[in-house]
Design an enzyme around this catalytic site. Structure first.
Site, PDB file in Angstrom:
ATOM      1  N   HIS A 464       0.789  -1.228   0.000  1.00  0.00           N
ATOM      2  CA  HIS A 464       0.000   0.000   0.000  1.00  0.00           C
ATOM      3  C   HIS A 464       0.825   1.284   0.000  1.00  0.00           C
ATOM      4  O   HIS A 464       0.371   2.318  -0.488  1.00  0.00           O
ATOM      5  CB  HIS A 464      -0.934   0.003   1.223  1.00  0.00           C
ATOM      6  CG  HIS A 464      -2.183   0.799   1.015  1.00  0.00           C
ATOM      7  ND1 HIS A 464      -2.205   1.975   0.321  1.00  0.00           N
ATOM      8  CD2 HIS A 464      -3.456   0.570   1.398  1.00  0.00           C
ATOM      9  CE1 HIS A 464      -3.430   2.454   0.298  1.00  0.00           C
ATOM     10  NE2 HIS A 464      -4.214   1.621   0.935  1.00  0.00           N
ATOM     11  N   TYR A 580     -15.182   5.466   7.572  1.00  0.00           N
ATOM     12  CA  TYR A 580     -14.086   5.946   6.734  1.00  0.00           C
ATOM     13  C   TYR A 580     -14.424   5.625   5.277  1.00  0.00           C
ATOM     14  O   TYR A 580     -14.675   4.479   4.920  1.00  0.00           O
ATOM     15  CB  TYR A 580     -12.796   5.236   7.131  1.00  0.00           C
ATOM     16  CG  TYR A 580     -11.538   5.683   6.411  1.00  0.00           C
ATOM     17  CD1 TYR A 580     -10.589   6.440   7.070  1.00  0.00           C
ATOM     18  CD2 TYR A 580     -11.285   5.311   5.097  1.00  0.00           C
ATOM     19  CE1 TYR A 580      -9.421   6.841   6.425  1.00  0.00           C
ATOM     20  CE2 TYR A 580     -10.132   5.706   4.445  1.00  0.00           C
ATOM     21  CZ  TYR A 580      -9.200   6.462   5.116  1.00  0.00           C
ATOM     22  OH  TYR A 580      -8.054   6.862   4.476  1.00  0.00           O
ATOM     23  N   THR A 593      -4.784  10.742  -0.480  1.00  0.00           N
ATOM     24  CA  THR A 593      -6.167  10.496  -0.082  1.00  0.00           C
ATOM     25  C   THR A 593      -6.566  11.416   1.058  1.00  0.00           C
ATOM     26  O   THR A 593      -5.733  12.015   1.729  1.00  0.00           O
ATOM     27  CB  THR A 593      -6.360   9.037   0.383  1.00  0.00           C
ATOM     28  OG1 THR A 593      -5.518   8.790   1.523  1.00  0.00           O
ATOM     29  CG2 THR A 593      -6.043   8.060  -0.732  1.00  0.00           C
TER      30      THR A 593
END
Length: 771
Positions: A464, A580, A593
Site C-alpha cells: 500500500h 471511513y 487520499t
C-alpha cells in the site's frame, strides 16, 4: 549451465605460443543490443524531460518567438529593446570600432528570444496553475453550469495543449492548502455529533475549544511553514507514519488485492495465462516509461517501486527498469529474464519459460519453501534477520534479485474462481487466497505480486505505501483487457507467437538458510497464519440493479451505496459508527487520499426515519450532504489529514494534546472504499458482457469492525468485498453482506415508490469528470 555460458563474453588461455583469446560473438552482440536499447531509453527520457519542462508550450514554439523578433527587426525596430545599444556603449572605443555589429545582433536576438520564450512559459504555467486551483465547478448542480465555469473550461482547454505527456501537469498542479483550525474543528464536531450523547458531545466541544485557544494556533503556524516549503504538507508524513513505521504485519493489515474477471477465465493453461499477464504488465510499464499514457483526471504515479527494510522504519526504493521478474513455484524461487538482447520476449516465449519452471523437478532448498513468511510477519524480526543473514553472500544476491525484479509472480498450485458446486464459498476462498495465500507463497514487500492459479485464474496482491488503489486498478484494468482482447490465445489455450529455442532457462536462486533463520521463519509464519485464519472474507455480486437505475433517480451512485452501508451497519449492530471512505486528493500536487466521514447527521436521520416510515426527503438531504463532504475532501477541506499533521507537529514539539490524542485513537469500525473503473473504453461490455471485473478488497481496519470495498461495473452490477474478524463475536461478513443487499433494495424501493414526482424534483448535484 547454459545461462552461465551465455553470460561469458570472452575466454582466454595462456599457451606457449602466447595468449589464446576466444570471443563469444553472440554474447557480445547481446551486450551491444542491450546498450543500444539503454541509450534509446535515455534519449527518450531526455526528450520527455524537455517536453515536460516547457509545458504547456512546446519546444518548437521557440521558433515562432524567433520569427516574430526577426520580423520586428526587418520592420526597422530594435528587437533587443535597447540591449544592443547598451552593449556597444560599454565596449572600449578600440573594440567598438572593430567589433562585428552583426555578431552582437545575432547574440542579442538569441538571448532576447530565449528570455522572452521562458517568460511566456512561466506565465502560461502560472495561468494553468490558477485554472487548476478553481474547484467551484464540483459544487454546481448537474445541468446548471455557471458562466464562470464555462469560461474556465474554455481557458483550460486552450492552455492544456493537445497532446500532454503523462506527467505534464505535475508542476502546474496547485499545492494542497492548509485549512483553518477553526474550520477543521467545526467540521470534526459536526461529524461526530450523531455518534455522541449530549454529555459526550459537550465534553468533546470543550476539548476542541481548549485546543483551538491554546495549542492549535501554535501547531498551525508550523504546519503553514511546512506547506510553504514542501510540495505537499501531508503526503510525506502520511507515507512514513501510516505505512512505513508500522511494526506489525503488512499482510492483511495494509496490503490489498485485485481479482480476475468474474465469469471468464481466458485460458485454463497456467503458463499461458502467466505469459500474457507478464507481457501486458511490461507493455504497461513501457507506456509509463515513455509517458504515453494519457493524463487522467487524477494524475498517475509510477508503479515501479520496491520495499527494502531497515530496523527503525521501512523505506521505499525505486529501481530503474528491471529486465527480469522473480517467480515462486512450489517452494522455489527463480529469476526470469523478460528481455533478450534489448528485445522484450514474446508472450509465447515467456509461457515457454514459465512452463520450464513448472516442470522443474528440483526440490526446495532447506528453509526456502516458506522463506516468504518473513515478509508476512512482524517487521522488526524480519529487519533483524535481514541485517544479520541477508546482507552478504549468496543470500544477499538472491534477495537483491527478488527486490530488484520488476514484480513478483506466484505460480499457485491451487485452483480458484467462482465456478463449482459452491460459487459463493469459492469466491470467498478466492479473496482470502489473494489477500494472504498460504502466508509464505507471496512476497508481501514487493510493490505488487501477481498470482497465477493452477486453472488459469489470476489476481494480484499490492503493497500500500507506494500507491493507492486507483493507481493499481488502472494498471490491472489495462492488464486484463490487454490479456483478453489484444494478446489473446490460440484455440488450444496457448499464447500466440513463436519461441526462440536458444533462450537460456530461468535461473534458480540459491539460499543458505541456517537453523536460526528457519526458526524465525516458523515464528513469522505462526504470527501470519493466526492473522490470516482470523480474517472472514465475503465477496458477492449485487445484480438487482446498478448505477443505471440509481442515476435515473437523480442520485449519486456513491452516495446511494454509502447511505446503504449506514443502514446496513445500523441494522447489523443497532448503532452508528465512525465511517471511513477514501477520497482522492490528486487535484493537488503529490496528493494521495483524504477521509470522507460518511456517517453524518443527515444519513443518521434518514436511517432512523426509514425504520419508521416514509423518508424520501431525508434521503435527498443525506445524499446531498455526502456529496458535499466528498467534494470538500477532494478540494483540500477535509478533516483527518489536517488533524493528523497537527498531531505529528505536536509530537515533534514534545507537547501533548488531549483533544488530538483522543481524535487520532478513535476506531474506524466501518472502513469503505470504491474501486474506480477508469478505462471503460478497454472493455466492450455490450458485445462481451461476461468480461466484468470483480474489483478488489482489503482486510478489516478495526478488530470489531468491517472493511467494505465495492466496484460499480457497467450499468447493472455492483460487486462487494466484505471483511471482518472471526475473533469478534459481534461481526459476521456474510451477515453484513446480506444486510447490504437488503439495504440497497429497501432504499431503492423508497425512492422508486413515486417515480414521476421524483423525476420532476429538483436536480441533485452529481459528480462531474474533470475536463
Amino acid at each position: 549451465m547454459a545461462e552461465a555460458h551465455q553470460a561469458v563474453a570472452f575466454q582466454f588461455t595462456i599457451t606457449p605460443e602466447g595468449i589464446d583469446l576466444q570471443l563469444s560473438y553472440q554474447a557480445l552482440n547481446q551486450i551491444y543490443l542491450s546498450g543500444v536499447r539503454s541509450w534509446k531509453k535515455r534519449v527518450s527520457r531526455m526528450r520527455n524531460r524537455v517536453i515536460k519542462g516547457v509545458y504547456p508550450a512546446s519546444p518548437s514554439s521557440w521558433l515562432f518567438v524567433a520569427i516574430g523578433i526577426l520580423a520586428t527587426m526587418y520592420m526597422q525596430s530594435d528587437p533587443s529593446m535597447g540591449l544592443i545599444a547598451k552593449i556597444q556603449q560599454h565596449l572600449p572605443l578600440r573594440y567598438r570600432l572593430t567589433f562585428d555589429l552583426q555578431s552582437v545582433v545575432v547574440v542579442a536576438l538569441k538571448v532576447v528570444c530565449t528570455l522572452l520564450w521562458l517568460s511566456l512559459i512561466l506565465a502560461l504555467r502560472f495561468c494553468l496553475k490558477l485554472l487548476l486551483s478553481y474547484h467551484q465547478w464540483m459544487f454546481e448542480q448537474h445541468g446548471r453550469v455557471s458562466n464562470t465555469t464555462k469560461v474556465w473550461v474554455t481557458l483550460l482547454r486552450l492552455l492544456s495543449g493537445r497532446k500532454p505527456l503523462l506527467y505534464s501537469y505535475q508542476t502546474s498542479l496547485p499545492h494542497l492548502p492548509v485549512p483553518a483550525v477553526r474550520d477543521t474543528l467545526t467540521r470534526y464536531l459536526e461529524s461526530v455529533r450523531p455518534l455522541l450523547t449530549d454529555l459526550e458531545y459537550k465534553r468533546m466541544t470543550d476539548l476542541a475549544n481548549e485546543f483551538e485557544s491554546s495549542l492549535g494556533n501554535r501547531l498551525q503556524r508550523y504546519l503553514k511553514l511546512k506547506a510553504l516549503w514542501a510540495t505537499n504538507y501531508v503526503s510525506d508524513w502520511w507515507e512514513e507514519y501510516i505505512y512505513l513505521r508500522g511494526r506489525g504485519p503488512i499482510m492483511v493489515n495494509s496490503n490489498y488485492y485485485g481479482m480476475d474477471f468474474l465469469y471468464v477465465t481466458p485460458t485454463s493453461v497456467q503458463a499461458a495465462r502467466a505469459g500474457n499477464t507478464i507481457t501486458a504488465l511490461l507493455l504497461y510499464r513501457r507506456m509509463v516509461n515513455r509517458e504515453e499514457l494519457t493524463p487522467s483526471r487524477v494524475p498517475g504515479t509510477s508503479w515501479r517501486s520496491d520495499l527494502a527494510l531497515l530496523l527503525s522504519t521501512d523505506v521505499l526504493q525505486h529501481w530503474q527498469d528491471s529486465e527480469f521478474v522473480a517467480v515462486y513455484s512450489r517452494g522455489r524461487y527463480y529469476r526470469l529474464w523478460v528481455y533478450r538482447a534489448g528485445r522484450l520476449l514474446s508472450a509465447r516465449e515467456i509461457e515457454h519459460q514459465i512452463q520450464w519452471i513448472l516442470d522443474d523437478p528440483s526440490p526446495p532448498l532447506p528453509g526456502e519453501e516458506k522463506l516468504g513468511a518473513l515478509t508476512a510477519g512482524d517487521r522488526v524480526p524480519w529487519a533483524q534477520i535481514r541485517k544479520e543473514h541477508f546482507s552478504s553472500g549468496v543470500n544477499k544476491r538472491s534477495l537483491d534479485i527478488i527486490e530488484k525484479a520488476a514484480f513478483f509472480v506466484t505460480l499457485d498450485d491451487e485452483a480458484q474462481g467462482m465456478k463449482g458446486d459452491d460459487p459463493t464459498g469459492n469466491l470467498d476462498r478466492y479473496a482470502k487466497s489473494l489477500l494472504h495465500g498460504k502466508c509464505y507463497d507471496r512476497w508481501f514487500d514487493k510493490s505488487f505480486s501477481i498470482v497465477i492459479y493452477k486453472n488459469g485464474k489470476s489476481g494480484l496482491n499490492a503493497e500500500h505505501s507506494w500507491a493507492d488503489a486507483p493507481t493499481v486498478a488502472h494498471l490491472w484494468e489495462y492488464t486484463l483487457a490487454t490479456d483478453a482482447f489484444q494478446l489473446g490465445y490460440t484455440e488450444d489455450g496457448h499464447c500466440k507467437g513463436e519461441v526462440e529455442r536458444s533462450l537460456p532457462p530461468p535461473h534458480r536462486l540459491s539460499w543458505e538458510i541456517p537453523s536460526e533463520v528457519q526458526d524465525q521463519i516458523f515464528s513469522s509464519l505462526t504470527v501470519a497464519k493466526a492473522l490470516a485464519d482470523d480474517v472472514d472474507c465475503h465477496v458477492f455480486p449485487f445484480r438487482d440493479f446498478g448505477k443505471g437505475k440509481i442515476k435515473k433517480l437523480r442520485v449519486s451512485p456513491d452516495a446511494f451505496i454509502q447511505i446503504s452501508l449506514q443502514l446496513a451497519y445500523f441494522r447489523d449492530r443497532g448503532s452508528f459508527c465512525l465511517t471511513y471512505e477514501a477520497s482522492m486528493t490528486r487535484l493537488f500536487r503529490e496528493g494521495r487520499t483524504e477521509t470522507v466521514r460518511s456517517c453524518s447527521n443527515q444519513s443518521c436521520a434518514f436511517v432512523k426515519a426509514l425504520e419508521g416510515g416514509e423518508c424520501k426527503r431525508l434521503f435527498r438531504q443525506a445524499s446531498e450532504k455526502h456529496q458535499n463532504l466528498y467534494r470538500m475532501a477532494m478540494t483540500g477541506a477535509g478533516i483527518d489529514r489536517h488533524l493528523f499533521c497537527l498531531y505529528v507537529v505536536s509530537k515533534y514539539l514534545g507537547v501533548d494534546s488531549p483533544f488530538l490524542k483522543e481524535v487520532l485513537s478513535e476506531p474506524w469500525c466501518l472502513s469503505t472504499s470504491q474501486t474506480p473503473v477508469q478505462q471503460m473504453e478497454l472493455f466492450d461490455l455490450k458485445n462481451h458482457p461476461d468480461f466484468v471485473s470483480l474489483g478488489g478488497g482489503f482486510g478489516p481496519v478495526a478488530d470489531d469492525g468491517y472493511g467494505v470495498s465495492y466496484i460499480i461495473v457497467g450499468e447493472d452490477m455492483i460487486n462487494f468485498h466484505v471483511s471482518s474478524k472471526h475473533s469478534c463475536g459481534e461481526t459476521d461478513s456474510h451477515r453484513f453482506g446480506a444486510q447490504i443487499a437488503k439495504a440497497l433494495q429497501d432504499i431503492m424501493a423508497v425512492l422508486s415508490a413515486d417515480t414521476p414526482s421524483s423525476s420532476k424534483g429538483p436536480a441533485q448535484p452529481q459528480s462531474k469528470k474533470l475536463l
